[in-house]
Structures are given as C-alpha cells and as structure tokens.
Design a protein around this motif. Structure first.
Motif, PDB file in Angstrom:
ATOM      1  N   SER A  25       0.577   7.099 -19.441  1.00 19.09           N
ATOM      2  CA  SER A  25       0.359   6.859 -18.027  1.00 19.09           C
ATOM      3  C   SER A  25      -0.162   8.055 -17.319  1.00 19.09           C
ATOM      4  N   SER A  29      -3.703   8.178 -15.198  1.00 18.88           N
ATOM      5  CA  SER A  29      -3.630   8.513 -13.874  1.00 18.88           C
ATOM      6  C   SER A  29      -4.635   9.763 -13.746  1.00 18.88           C
ATOM      7  N   ASP A  35      -2.316   6.277  -9.031  1.00 15.93           N
ATOM      8  CA  ASP A  35      -0.843   6.482  -8.828  1.00 15.93           C
ATOM      9  C   ASP A  35      -0.169   6.042 -10.078  1.00 15.93           C
ATOM     10  N   LYS A  37       2.960   5.263 -10.510  1.00 17.85           N
ATOM     11  CA  LYS A  37       3.774   4.220 -10.201  1.00 17.85           C
ATOM     12  C   LYS A  37       3.278   2.809 -10.207  1.00 17.85           C
ATOM     13  N   THR A  40       2.117  -0.310 -15.376  1.00 15.22           N
ATOM     14  CA  THR A  40       3.238  -1.074 -16.385  1.00 15.22           C
ATOM     15  C   THR A  40       2.639  -0.889 -17.791  1.00 15.22           C
ATOM     16  N   HIS A 114       2.541  -6.087  -6.182  1.00 14.35           N
ATOM     17  CA  HIS A 114       3.590  -5.056  -6.237  1.00 14.35           C
ATOM     18  C   HIS A 114       4.662  -5.277  -5.292  1.00 14.35           C
TER      19      HIS A 114
END
Length: 133
Positions: A25, A29, A35, A37, A40, A114
């Motif tokens: 992740s 990023s 981002d 967030k 997945t 989302h």
C-alpha cells in the motif's frame, strides 16, 4: 480502487500478510500518487499445485499479482510499480522474481464504489499525485 490481489503458493501467516499489505500500500501510494485509504489488498495462500506458470516445457509453480487501477498512469509508472511490488513479494516470501506475473487492468473512477467517499470514485489525474494523502 486500487485493488491488488496476490495469489501465491507460499504459506503466509496473517501478521506476514498484514505487513506485506502495508508495504504494498505504501509503495503503491508513493509511486502511483494515490490515497492509501482507497486500497484493498487480497493475499491468498493457495495450496501447492494450485497456480502454474506455463513454459515451453512443463508448467512450474507461479505467483500472480492482479492490479486493478484507475486509468491515467503511464507505462513507465506502472513498470516502476510492478518492479517494486515484485521486490517486496520476493523479499518477504522467497518466491523467485521470474515466478511472478503482474497484470494491470485499468478502470475509470466510476467503476469503483466507496461508501466512505459517498459513492463512486473520481478519475485519477496528476493533481492527485501532488496532494498530501
């Protein structure tokens, strides 16, 4: 989006999967300007004999990383990401670099919903890369 799915024939324990997911992740990023967030990550341990890389001879055990990403990043950026994710996977699992295949599927932002964004994502653009996550 993005969604990364790693199918691997190595046995990883949940804490190892969590650490690998965090590292993936962070690199995603940083390289893709997104981002964290929105990420997945799925890591599936498959039993020995479940995933194969086909060769001119007999198939050999393989590892597959599927990357569903928003369209907009150039080939060189996706190449950097693939190289870095392969480095992370090999370092943390012992899988050989040549045994890993990375596939990218690119989507527009409105192909990912989302709830925490209040609905569909937006298309990626370069201004997102310069924003602080």
């Amino acid at each position: 989006m993005p969604s990364l799915q790693l199918d691997i024939h190595s046995e990883l324990l949940p804490p190892e999967k969590q650490a690998l997911a965090r590292a993936m992740s962070e690199e995603y990023s940083r390289i893709m300007g997104s981002d964290p967030k929105l990420m997945t990550i799925v890591i599936r341990n498959l039993p020995n004999g479940s995933i194969w890389h086909c060769t001119d001879d007999e198939p050999v055990p393989g590892t597959l990383l599927m990357c569903d990403v928003r369209v907009g990043r150039d080939r060189a950026t996706r190449h950097r990401l693939a190289d870095r994710l392969i480095d992370l996977i090999t370092a943390r699992t012992g899988v050989g670099r040549e045994d890993i295949k990375v596939e990218f599927t690119q989507h527009t932002g409105d192909e990912m919903f989302h709830p925490f964004l209040g609905g569909f994502n937006r298309d990626w653009d370069e201004s997102e890369a310069s924003a602080d996550p």
